[in-house]
Design a protein around this motif. Structure first.
Motif, PDB file in Angstrom:
ATOM      1  N   SER A  14       0.580  -1.036  -0.160  1.00 32.49           N
ATOM      2  CA  SER A  14      -0.339  -0.296   0.031  1.00 32.49           C
ATOM      3  C   SER A  14       0.654   1.044   0.311  1.00 32.49           C
ATOM      4  O   SER A  14       1.509   1.587   0.956  1.00 32.49           O
ATOM      5  CB  SER A  14      -0.652   0.044   1.396  1.00 32.49           C
ATOM      6  N   PRO A  15       0.730   2.079  -0.903  1.00 35.10           N
ATOM      7  CA  PRO A  15       1.430   3.508  -0.886  1.00 35.10           C
ATOM      8  C   PRO A  15       1.151   4.120   0.555  1.00 35.10           C
ATOM      9  O   PRO A  15       1.432   5.302   0.919  1.00 35.10           O
ATOM     10  CB  PRO A  15       1.128   4.198  -2.634  1.00 35.10           C
ATOM     11  N   PHE A 122      -5.742   5.467  -9.197  1.00 42.75           N
ATOM     12  CA  PHE A 122      -7.152   5.054  -8.990  1.00 42.75           C
ATOM     13  C   PHE A 122      -6.303   4.663  -7.391  1.00 42.75           C
ATOM     14  O   PHE A 122      -5.278   4.824  -6.692  1.00 42.75           O
ATOM     15  CB  PHE A 122      -8.045   4.214  -9.633  1.00 42.75           C
ATOM     16  N   TYR A 123      -7.572   4.815  -6.709  1.00 41.56           N
ATOM     17  CA  TYR A 123      -7.288   4.009  -5.573  1.00 41.56           C
ATOM     18  C   TYR A 123      -6.435   3.031  -5.477  1.00 41.56           C
ATOM     19  O   TYR A 123      -6.714   1.780  -5.941  1.00 41.56           O
ATOM     20  CB  TYR A 123      -8.377   4.013  -4.646  1.00 41.56           C
ATOM     21  N   ALA A 124      -5.292   2.846  -4.384  1.00 45.55           N
ATOM     22  CA  ALA A 124      -4.361   1.521  -4.139  1.00 45.55           C
ATOM     23  C   ALA A 124      -4.794   0.193  -4.534  1.00 45.55           C
ATOM     24  O   ALA A 124      -4.352  -1.070  -5.212  1.00 45.55           O
ATOM     25  CB  ALA A 124      -3.574   1.856  -3.778  1.00 45.55           C
ATOM     26  N   SER A 356       3.400   7.169  -7.170  1.00 45.75           N
ATOM     27  CA  SER A 356       3.110   6.151  -7.699  1.00 45.75           C
ATOM     28  C   SER A 356       2.500   5.265  -7.659  1.00 45.75           C
ATOM     29  O   SER A 356       1.812   4.306  -8.671  1.00 45.75           O
ATOM     30  CB  SER A 356       4.627   5.924  -7.904  1.00 45.75           C
ATOM     31  N   GLY A 357       2.000   4.766  -6.336  1.00 48.40           N
ATOM     32  CA  GLY A 357       1.364   3.899  -5.922  1.00 48.40           C
ATOM     33  C   GLY A 357      -0.249   3.791  -6.395  1.00 48.40           C
ATOM     34  O   GLY A 357      -0.860   2.767  -6.402  1.00 48.40           O
ATOM     35  N   PHE A 358      -0.246   5.006  -6.956  1.00 47.37           N
ATOM     36  CA  PHE A 358      -1.817   4.962  -7.591  1.00 47.37           C
ATOM     37  C   PHE A 358      -1.936   4.554  -8.634  1.00 47.37           C
ATOM     38  O   PHE A 358      -2.972   5.010  -9.081  1.00 47.37           O
ATOM     39  CB  PHE A 358      -2.401   5.909  -6.647  1.00 47.37           C
ATOM     40  N   GLY A 365       3.452   8.741 -11.853  1.00 47.86           N
ATOM     41  CA  GLY A 365       3.559   9.875 -10.628  1.00 47.86           C
ATOM     42  C   GLY A 365       3.811   9.854  -9.917  1.00 47.86           C
ATOM     43  O   GLY A 365       4.768   9.460  -8.501  1.00 47.86           O
ATOM     44  N   LYS A 366       5.995   9.319 -10.807  1.00 51.19           N
ATOM     45  CA  LYS A 366       7.113   9.272 -10.434  1.00 51.19           C
ATOM     46  C   LYS A 366       6.966  11.112  -9.007  1.00 51.19           C
ATOM     47  O   LYS A 366       7.645  10.667  -8.020  1.00 51.19           O
ATOM     48  CB  LYS A 366       8.328   9.378 -11.004  1.00 51.19           C
TER      49      LYS A 366
END
Length: 398
Positions: A14-15, A122-124, A356-358, A365-366
């Protein structure tokens, strides 16, 4: 040693929570950490919800029906019908949080190897639930430069294959705060009808729409009765994240019956949470008006503060309580960790969620972060000072 499953090995971290060990270490070192990484509001839970828990007097803490307590579902149906959803209690299945509702939807709508289209970021956890179902996400990239508006419908249509089973949308959006318009939802309706797709819509932030903007649900649009699956939760509406109670709504009886089998397999949703949530439906409108005003003030402070920092850009969100900001850094994951490990200003620092995690598209997203404006205005102002100072000191600033 036995090997871990491939599915387990591929499950993404999870981010939102993966940097928690660094935050806890910072706290042990005496730093104050402003948590802008997670959607845990500091808004008080409605008193009626807490009072209902205090007044519980059952003698046996028993199972509840797998589909949820009937009186609660009846009351829920009334809440949704006031919004124009035209449903009955028999269209609702109560779940262990919105997360379980999403998991059930993925399991019931999508076969292993089939595809689901989701605009990103989007939601991870959509990634996690889709992978757990053995399905594949096909992302459609939205842009911070366009405020994360819905990408052109032509992009969605070009991504549809024989394996496509559903489109997933969060409205208002987590992580971007974008509020999808009636026109955008009507365009998705035509696509779902043309290709016979499910439209799985996460409405966890329904109450949080700002600047007089209209909230529209597919449940309010004609023609999607057999295609729409609504995911909802009490977590955000009533600031009751710990209740872990949500629901899935669909007028598609075959789908409802299928989801019920998954619900029966996990037995039941928590009894105490349902008792509290049933009482919460009587929460007066004044509560929501006050909460919306508070979030609007927080949003305005955070967005203005972000855009006042040299090199930072954030669109102004129309809903939810998140923003995605672009930072002048080489790598947002590295920067977020550095803020917790190596930075402090007046013994304070900020925890953010690397964006980035999304995303599902590699490299996207970096240099972006998600921030949740779930803290009071004064704390947000202090967090902004920390962020500005941190960006000035960060070795990888661009």
């Amino acid at each position: 040693m036995p090997a871990i499953s491939i599915k387990g090995d591929e499950m993404p971290a999870s981010p939102i929570r993966k940097l928690t060990p660094y935050a806890e270490k910072a706290k042990r070192e005496g730093k104050h950490v402003y948590h802008l990484n997670i959607g845990q509001p500091d808004i008080e839970t409605p008193k009626g919800m807490l009072e209902a828990i205090r007044n519980i007097d059952f003698k046996v803490w028993a199972y509840t029906p797998s589909e949820g307590i009937e009186s609660y579902r009846n009351k829920l149906a009334g809440y949704y019908n006031n919004l124009g959803y035209a449903i009955s209690a028999d269209d609702i299945i109560v779940t262990n949080g919105g997360s379980e509702a999403l998991s059930f939807a993925m399991q019931a709508c999508i076969n292993p190897g089939e595809e689901v289209i989701i605009p990103e970021p989007f939601y991870a956890n959509y990634n996690s639930f889709t992978r757990a179902a053995g399905a594949v996400i096909v992302p459609i990239l939205s842009s911070i430069d366009h405020g994360f508006a819905l990408p052109p419908i032509a992009d969605f249509e070009a991504a549809i294959t024989a394996k496509t089973r559903a489109i997933v949308l969060c409205n208002p959006n987590n992580p971007t705060g974008y509020l999808y318009s009636r026109k955008e939802l009507e365009a998705l309706r035509e696509l779902c009808l043309k290709y016979d797709l499910f439209l799985i819509i996460d409405e966890a932030y329904r109450e949080f729409c700002y600047d007089g903007r209209e909230f529209v649900s597919p449940m309010q649009l004609e023609g999607l009765e057999q295609h729409t699956v609504v995911i909802d939760t009490v977590s955000k509406r009533y600031s009751a994240c710990g209740a872990r109670l949500g629901c899935l709504i669909t007028k598609n009886k075959a789908l409802w019956s299928t989801v019920l089998k998954f619900a029966q397999a996990r037995l039941s949703a928590p009894a105490v949470a349902q008792i509290a949530a049933e009482a919460a439906i009587d929460t007066p409108q004044s509560y929501f008006d006050a909460v919306k005003n508070e979030y609007t003030a927080r949003r305005d402070v955070l967005v203005a503060g972000l855009n006042a920092i040299d090199g930072v850009y954030s669109p102004n969100p129309g809903g939810a309580f998140y923003v995605v900001a672009r930072l002048p850094v080489d790598d947002a994951d590295r920067f977020c960790q550095w803020m917790l490990e190596h930075f402090s200003y007046e013994n304070q620092t900020v925890m953010m969620a690397p964006a980035s995690g999304f995303y599902n598209t590699s490299g996207s997203g970096k240099n972006e972060v998600r921030l949740a404006y779930v803290l009071n205005v004064n704390d947000l102002k202090r967090a902004l000072i920390c962020l500005e100072r941190g960006l000035a000191e960060y070795p990888g600033r661009l």
